[in-house]
Design an enzyme around this catalytic site. Sequence first.
Site, mmCIF file in Angstrom:
data_model
loop_
_atom_site.group_PDB
_atom_site.id
_atom_site.type_symbol
_atom_site.label_atom_id
_atom_site.label_comp_id
_atom_site.label_asym_id
_atom_site.label_seq_id
_atom_site.Cartn_x
_atom_site.Cartn_y
_atom_site.Cartn_z
ATOM 1 N N GLN A 160 41.472 38.737 162.665
ATOM 2 C CA GLN A 160 40.601 37.914 163.529
ATOM 3 C C GLN A 160 39.916 36.809 162.731
ATOM 4 O OE1 GLN A 160 39.777 37.760 166.951
ATOM 5 N NE2 GLN A 160 41.572 39.073 167.131
ATOM 6 N N HIS A 198 34.286 42.415 168.529
ATOM 7 C CA HIS A 198 34.437 43.718 169.185
ATOM 8 C C HIS A 198 33.064 44.389 169.094
ATOM 9 C CE1 HIS A 198 35.979 47.503 170.516
ATOM 10 N NE2 HIS A 198 36.047 48.084 169.330
ATOM 11 N N SER A 216 67.823 44.524 188.572
ATOM 12 C CA SER A 216 68.769 44.899 189.643
ATOM 13 C C SER A 216 68.060 45.777 190.670
ATOM 14 C CB SER A 216 69.951 45.647 189.047
ATOM 15 O OG SER A 216 69.475 46.884 188.511
HETATM 16 N N1 LIG Z 1 42.883 42.772 164.557
HETATM 17 C C1 LIG Z 1 42.623 42.181 165.726
HETATM 18 O O1 LIG Z 1 43.407 41.403 166.260
HETATM 19 C C2 LIG Z 1 41.330 42.417 166.452
HETATM 20 C C3 LIG Z 1 40.202 42.765 165.758
HETATM 21 N N2 LIG Z 1 39.005 42.777 166.407
HETATM 22 C C4 LIG Z 1 37.805 43.061 165.636
HETATM 23 O O2 LIG Z 1 37.674 42.117 164.581
HETATM 24 C C5 LIG Z 1 36.956 42.701 163.487
HETATM 25 C C6 LIG Z 1 37.787 42.507 162.223
HETATM 26 O O3 LIG Z 1 38.980 43.260 162.360
HETATM 27 P P1 LIG Z 1 40.361 42.752 161.741
HETATM 28 O O4 LIG Z 1 40.476 41.275 161.867
HETATM 29 O O5 LIG Z 1 41.421 43.612 162.357
HETATM 30 O O6 LIG Z 1 40.181 43.135 160.204
HETATM 31 P P2 LIG Z 1 41.251 42.992 159.008
HETATM 32 O O7 LIG Z 1 41.442 44.336 158.429
HETATM 33 O O8 LIG Z 1 42.457 42.245 159.452
HETATM 34 O O9 LIG Z 1 40.481 42.067 157.956
HETATM 35 C C7 LIG Z 1 39.278 42.456 157.386
HETATM 36 C C8 LIG Z 1 38.780 41.395 156.445
HETATM 37 O O10 LIG Z 1 37.518 41.812 155.941
HETATM 38 C C9 LIG Z 1 37.551 41.756 154.531
HETATM 39 N N3 LIG Z 1 36.599 42.712 153.988
HETATM 40 C C10 LIG Z 1 36.742 44.036 153.782
HETATM 41 N N4 LIG Z 1 35.640 44.553 153.221
HETATM 42 C C11 LIG Z 1 34.769 43.527 153.076
HETATM 43 C C12 LIG Z 1 33.466 43.386 152.511
HETATM 44 N N5 LIG Z 1 32.848 44.454 151.969
HETATM 45 N N6 LIG Z 1 32.861 42.148 152.526
HETATM 46 C C13 LIG Z 1 33.493 41.074 153.032
HETATM 47 N N7 LIG Z 1 34.759 41.143 153.547
HETATM 48 C C14 LIG Z 1 35.365 42.345 153.568
HETATM 49 C C15 LIG Z 1 38.986 42.053 154.177
HETATM 50 O O11 LIG Z 1 39.265 41.637 152.843
HETATM 51 P P3 LIG Z 1 40.622 42.109 152.102
HETATM 52 O O12 LIG Z 1 41.696 41.183 152.577
HETATM 53 O O13 LIG Z 1 40.330 41.965 150.657
HETATM 54 O O14 LIG Z 1 40.891 43.527 152.518
HETATM 55 C C16 LIG Z 1 39.682 41.187 155.225
HETATM 56 O O15 LIG Z 1 39.666 39.837 154.853
HETATM 57 C C17 LIG Z 1 36.725 44.156 163.876
HETATM 58 O O16 LIG Z 1 35.443 44.229 164.470
HETATM 59 C C18 LIG Z 1 37.800 44.419 164.946
HETATM 60 O O17 LIG Z 1 37.492 45.434 165.858
HETATM 61 C C19 LIG Z 1 38.861 42.434 167.728
HETATM 62 C C20 LIG Z 1 39.962 42.099 168.469
HETATM 63 C C21 LIG Z 1 41.292 42.169 167.908
#
Ligand SMILES: NC(=O)C1=CN([C@@H]2O[C@H](COP(=O)(O)OP(=O)(O)OC[C@H]3O[C@@H](n4cnc5c(N)ncnc54)[C@H](OP(=O)(O)O)[C@@H]3O)[C@@H](O)[C@H]2O)C=CC1
Length: 342
Positions: A29, A109, A253
């Site tokens: 996201q 979310h 079909s």
């Molecule tokens: N995936 C989706 O399409 C959807 C997600 N959401 C929501 O979006 C939010 C994010 O989810 P999502 O995009 O799946 O997450 P991802 O797992 O894809 O990405 C998480 C990101 O956060 C970084 N991260 C992890 N730990 C830390 C930290 N301590 N400080 C700063 N950054 C950090 C990760 O870094 P690194 O790359 O180093 O791991 C990565 O860049 C959640 O709330 C989820 O529910 C909502 C709708 C759909």
Amino acid sequence: MAATIYTENDASLAPLQGKTCAVIGFGSQGHAHALNLKESGVNVIIGLYPESKSRKVAEERGFKVLDTAEAVKAADVIMVAVPDTVIPKVYNADIAPNLVEGKTLLFSHGFAIHFKTIVPPTEVDIIMVAPKGPGHLVRRQYTEGKGVPTLIAIYQDKSGKAKDVALAWAKGIGGTRGGVFETTFKEETETDLFGEQVVLCGGTTALVKAGFETLVEAGYQPEMAYFECLHELKLIVDLMFESGIAGMRFSISETAEYGDVSVGPKIIDDHVKANMKAALVRIQTGEFAKEWTDEYNAGQPNFNRLREESKNHPIEEVGGRLRSLMSWVKKRELGGSQASYE
Ligand SMILES: NC(=O)C1=CN([C@@H]2O[C@H](COP(=O)(O)OP(=O)(O)OC[C@H]3O[C@@H](n4cnc5c(N)ncnc54)[C@H](OP(=O)(O)O)[C@@H]3O)[C@@H](O)[C@H]2O)C=CC1
Ligand SMILES: CC[C@](O)(C(C)=O)C(=O)O
């Protein structure tokens, strides 16, 4: 009661102009919101932890990347785009100490706020902009001039301008092109968890695997089972996406349509619906949220085992072989930073 809908002309980017927006996390996201907003003319910075594998990718995409706490200090609007289970740690260490009146916290979310894994102060605005689709598609659709339908919700409106900011953000990521729908944190969280567990991810993958196994166990070739239970599912869902169930039935079909209406309800019967209701109750009571939080905090032993078992299912091997014949199917390198894939 039907939801209030906002389209292109109902939203303006003005509430974000002259503001600094920090996206904390540059994953599925986060990268989509950050890139779409930047290309819409919004000033976006990225907050990450020092060792993050996403850092280099964000810098290559032209973003200023700061440690999370510094990004929070510099920003007016802060999007929390780290995994739901990681939010409490990042919030307590880096966000909360730098949250002051006038800032807005934005989520895509509602898990952390609705289930109160964090409780931000009342002085800040708390909003949600939640595209109804995976981040990679939020990005892809934006670049194609399209937009994923998006939900907005307001949890705290200290400034009196929370909704304008949510609408501006939704417009900046392309959401108003597909329609923006107003909801609450509670409704988004509970319906989103229900959708992903029961229908979209959990229900569908279980249905696909059960269909595949039934055919293979009955002696049919795995390639036939793959085409019937996974490959063609996309084509059928595409038709439903374009013109509803009736539109899909128009293209299949009559034999298929009769089998659909007469046999389908015997497969997904009242017993399955009772299971769906039970899953919904576990979500509503917070039982699922507690189980998932405990599982994460214990080092996710069950999750890792189930993940591994699923990766080794025979449908993945046959699918890999068959997809390699179709050069037009987008290939995804799994693993690495979520942001490096588009
Ligand atoms: N995936 C989706 O399409 C959807 C997600 N959401 C929501 O979006 C939010 C994010 O989810 P999502 O995009 O799946 O997450 P991802 O797992 O894809 O990405 C998480 C990101 O956060 C970084 N991260 C992890 N730990 C830390 C930290 N301590 N400080 C700063 N950054 C950090 C990760 O870094 P690194 O790359 O180093 O791991 C990565 O860049 C959640 O709330 C989820 O529910 C909502 C709708 C759909
Ligand atoms: C369907 C999965 C989802 O709920 C989504 C893309 O909307 C998620 O949280 O990833």
